[in-house]
Scaffold this active site. Sequence first.
Site, short mmCIF file in Angstrom:
data_model
loop_
_atom_site.label_atom_id
_atom_site.label_comp_id
_atom_site.label_asym_id
_atom_site.label_seq_id
_atom_site.Cartn_x
_atom_site.Cartn_y
_atom_site.Cartn_z
N LEU A 93 -28.79 55.59 10.25
CA LEU A 93 -27.45 55.68 10.85
C LEU A 93 -26.76 56.83 10.13
O LEU A 93 -26.73 56.86 8.89
CB LEU A 93 -26.68 54.38 10.61
N GLY A 101 -15.43 58.95 8.55
CA GLY A 101 -14.15 58.31 8.27
C GLY A 101 -13.24 58.24 9.49
O GLY A 101 -12.08 57.88 9.36
N GLY A 105 -19.04 55.89 12.86
CA GLY A 105 -20.08 55.03 12.27
C GLY A 105 -19.96 53.62 12.83
O GLY A 105 -20.96 53.00 13.22
N ASP A 131 -32.03 48.58 5.56
CA ASP A 131 -32.22 48.90 4.14
C ASP A 131 -31.19 49.98 3.84
O ASP A 131 -31.39 51.15 4.22
CB ASP A 131 -33.63 49.43 3.88
N TYR A 141 -22.04 47.99 5.44
CA TYR A 141 -22.65 46.96 6.29
C TYR A 141 -22.06 45.57 6.01
O TYR A 141 -21.85 44.79 6.94
CB TYR A 141 -24.17 46.95 6.11
#
Length: 172
Positions: A93, A101, A105, A131, A141
């Site tokens: 990603l 920012g 995302g 991961d 996350y």
Amino acid sequence: MEWTFCSIDDDSVNRENFDCGVPELNEYLKKYARQNDRRGIAKTFVAISEDGNRDVYGYYSVGMAEIKRESLPANYQRGIPRYPVPAMRLSRLAVALAMQGRGLGEELLMECFRKAVRLSSEVAIFAVIVDAKNQPVKEFYLKYGFIPLKDNELSVFIPISTITEFLENASS
Ligand SMILES: CC(C)(COP(=O)(O)OP(=O)(O)OC[C@H]1O[C@@H](n2cnc3c(N)ncnc32)[C@H](O)[C@@H]1OP(=O)(O)O)[C@@H](O)C(=O)NCCC(=O)NCCS
């Protein structure tokens, strides 16, 4: 900005200017993402602006994986078979430095979540796993409800049931 998400296999997208600040993620997009996509190794989806510019501003890659029962926290092990359960892996990603920012995302992650829920009606997916590259990225996350796995301090998962609930709440 408004985003369109499309496959890396779309010849009209321009990935040459992409820079997220992490050389291996830049290199992956430019050199390997398309061939891995075509060969069924990892599917990559890119974000391009709706203004007609074809530059890639962000991307994510996904494939399939499995989670061992003993990797799950104790409260998630109940009712889980002793053999590994199926998962979708968000393997990469990344967002261009100039756009970081500003919510892209999160949009890419939501796009990945929607894909996981759609696929889970045809192929069993217990959870999405990642991961994380480092501790700050792991924090990104955790913010969305991912839970640490037991066997690797940077690995996290989120059950498909949590994702479904999350998306339902977001759309109501
Ligand atoms: C990690 C990354 C994908 C986040 O994308 P982004 O577009 O900058 O993130 P967003 O603007 O959508 O931020 C969403 C939320 O996560 C937070 N966040 C963003 N980056 C974060 C980070 N590195 N650590 C912790 N939180 C982070 C933001 O503050 C925001 O929270 P808020 O809404 O409460 O303010 C992006 O910074 C990136 O590409 N980094 C370099 C590549 C990388 O490390 N990828 C991860 C591979 S596992």
